[in-house]
Design an enzyme around this catalytic site. Structure first.
Site, mmCIF file in Angstrom:
data_model
loop_
_atom_site.group_PDB
_atom_site.id
_atom_site.type_symbol
_atom_site.label_atom_id
_atom_site.label_comp_id
_atom_site.label_asym_id
_atom_site.label_seq_id
_atom_site.Cartn_x
_atom_site.Cartn_y
_atom_site.Cartn_z
ATOM 1 C CE LYS A 22 -51.768 10.919 -43.852
ATOM 2 N NZ LYS A 22 -50.383 10.408 -43.826
ATOM 3 C CE LYS A 79 -51.277 7.481 -33.459
ATOM 4 N NZ LYS A 79 -49.822 7.530 -33.772
ATOM 5 C CE LYS A 104 -46.669 3.613 -38.376
ATOM 6 N NZ LYS A 104 -47.132 4.895 -37.833
ATOM 7 C CB THR A 127 -45.176 13.756 -33.830
ATOM 8 O OG1 THR A 127 -45.650 13.473 -35.148
ATOM 9 C CG2 THR A 127 -45.518 12.582 -32.917
ATOM 10 C CG ASN A 175 -39.294 15.087 -36.092
ATOM 11 O OD1 ASN A 175 -38.764 16.179 -36.231
ATOM 12 N ND2 ASN A 175 -40.578 14.894 -36.283
ATOM 13 C CB SER A 231 -50.493 13.778 -41.932
ATOM 14 O OG SER A 231 -49.145 13.463 -41.726
#
Length: 431
Positions: free
Chosen positions: A80, A104, A116, A204, A235, A364
């Site tokens: 992820k 994380k 990533k 976030t 954001n 997510s």
């Protein structure tokens, strides 16, 4: 800055994010007493994909792009992690970011590993139709390297819900008609109308605010009338500032890719957002603040500093300038190891990135569940669930920090690594 200082600054080699995350991992491994064989596994990535692909531009010319997808570890579940579009992205940066995602997701207690990726480009140089073709071609090139039960991308720097919608549509179009509906959760962070989650846009930044709020409650500190600065007004930075302002705190400095502004009397968050949208995304020239030298940003007088831009922004060169009593890492890897030592010696607390900005990946997960189960969650339900999950992670970190007499980042790593180690010990390693 004098010429001598400038020359010294240029002479010093810049520490990369990969070096930074490896130092953090090595330090935490010693605290955990991590099994050496498992340490060998976690020290490297499982898969590294570099893709060169052609895309036809609006003028008919073909341009070649370089894309990346790094899958670090999947001991706890599917890979992820986000996709970013940025000219500075390279394989080492993506490897570092993928490792941070592993820690994380583990810390948050999610059934995910870490990955990533992204494309080496400046999205501002391309039209919307060009970005769509670039994105779709990249998604097609990734092929079966991503998938709803294998590797699930999400938005990151310079990507958004629209980017995710293009990827989902491209991926689903490669499946048979009967299979398409089963692959909607190949990405998260999609638009609401395309299976997205209510509140994912602010997740976030809201999570950054929540961790600051938990920290303040733990220290018996009120956020009302506290001052804060934000690096990055995208954001994450915007939503963190929005919720901080709602809590009664005052924004006194902002830095983005275009410039830096300040106003000790306060910068209205919504007015700045409106100005930024009308000014091509730039905050420079906002009439309710003064422009200032970018090198002086971290030296602004404030109570809380929120780095929410890119990695390696707080370094040993500027850490001593920071006057805040708290640094809340909205970005991934914004503080180098050397800089953090300076901050901690000064008595400045640091809420580490793998805890502070984990609201995005937690939501997510909620979106992935929503798609997988054919459900629709309302905004209030999402925010309550996020608060509950993030509060539990924060509690574990603070309890571990206090029990072991270590800083919050070390505590967060200990929890994350121990969970992965347990998975390997229980399952064994395939011969």
């Amino acid at each position: 800055m004098t010429l001598i200082k400038e020359l010294k600054k240029k002479d010093q080699p810049k520490q990369g994010m990969l070096e930074n995350v490896m130092k953090q991992f090595d330090s935490a491994s010693k605290l955990v007493g991590l099994n050496e064989n498992i340490k060998k596994i976690l020290s490297v990535t499982n898969n590294e994909l570099i893709i060169h692909f052609p895309v036809r531009m609006d003028n008919g010319d073909v341009e070649i792009f370089k894309g990346y997808r790094v899958q670090h570890n999947n001991a706890l579940g599917a890979y992820k992690g986000g996709l970013r579009y940025h000219p500075t992205i390279d394989i080492d940066a993506v490897k570092a970011l993928a490792m941070w995602m592993t820690w994380k997701t583990s810390l948050a207690g999610l059934p995910y590993g870490g990955a990533k990726g992204g494309i080496q480009l400046d999205p501002k140089k391309y039209s919307t139709s060009e970005l769509e073709r670039i994105t779709r071609r990249f998604a097609y090139a990734l092929g079966e390297n991503i998938g709803p039960e294998h590797d699930i991308p999400a938005p990151d720097v310079n990507t958004n819900a629209q980017t995710m919608a293009w990827i989902a549509d491209t991926y689903m179009s490669t499946k048979s008609p009967s299979e398409r509906s089963k692959n909607q959760h190949v990405v998260t962070g999609k638009p609401i109308g395309s299976g997205g989650l209510e509140g994912r846009d602010r997740a976030t930044g809201y999570g950054v605010f929540l961790t600051i709020k938990y920290w303040a409650a733990n220290k018996n500190v009120s956020l009302k009338d506290k001052t804060f600065i934000v690096q990055g007004f995208g954001n994450v930075g915007y939503w963190a500032a929005y919720f901080m302002e709602q809590e009664g705190a005052k924004l006194v400095g902002v830095q983005d890719a275009y410039g830096t502004i300040k106003n000790e009397k306060g910068i209205p968050v919504e007015a700045l957002l409106d100005y930024s949208k009308a000014n091509g995304g730039s905050i420079v020239g906002f009439d309710q603040a003064q422009d200032m030298d970018k090198d002086d940003f971290f030296g602004l007088a404030c109570d809380i500093c929120i780095p929410a831009a890119l990695g390696n922004q707080i370094t040993k060169e500027n850490a001593n300038d920071i006057k805040a009593f708290l640094v809340a890492e909205g970005a991934n890897g914004p503080t180098t190891v050397e800089a953090e030592k300076i901050l901690l010696e000064k008595g400045i607390d640091v809420i580490p990135d793998i805890l502070c900005n984990s609201g995005g990946v937690i939501c997510s997960y909620f979106e992935w569940l929503q798609n997988r189960n054919g459900e629709l969650w309302e905004l209030e339900e999402v925010l309550v669930k996020l608060d509950k999950k993030l509060k539990e992670a924060f509690r574990k970190v603070t309890e571990t920090s206090e029990a072991k007499g270590i800083d919050m980042r070390s505590a967060a790593y200990v929890i994350a690594i121990e969970r992965i180690e347990r998975a390997y010990v229980q399952r064994g390693i395939f011969p």
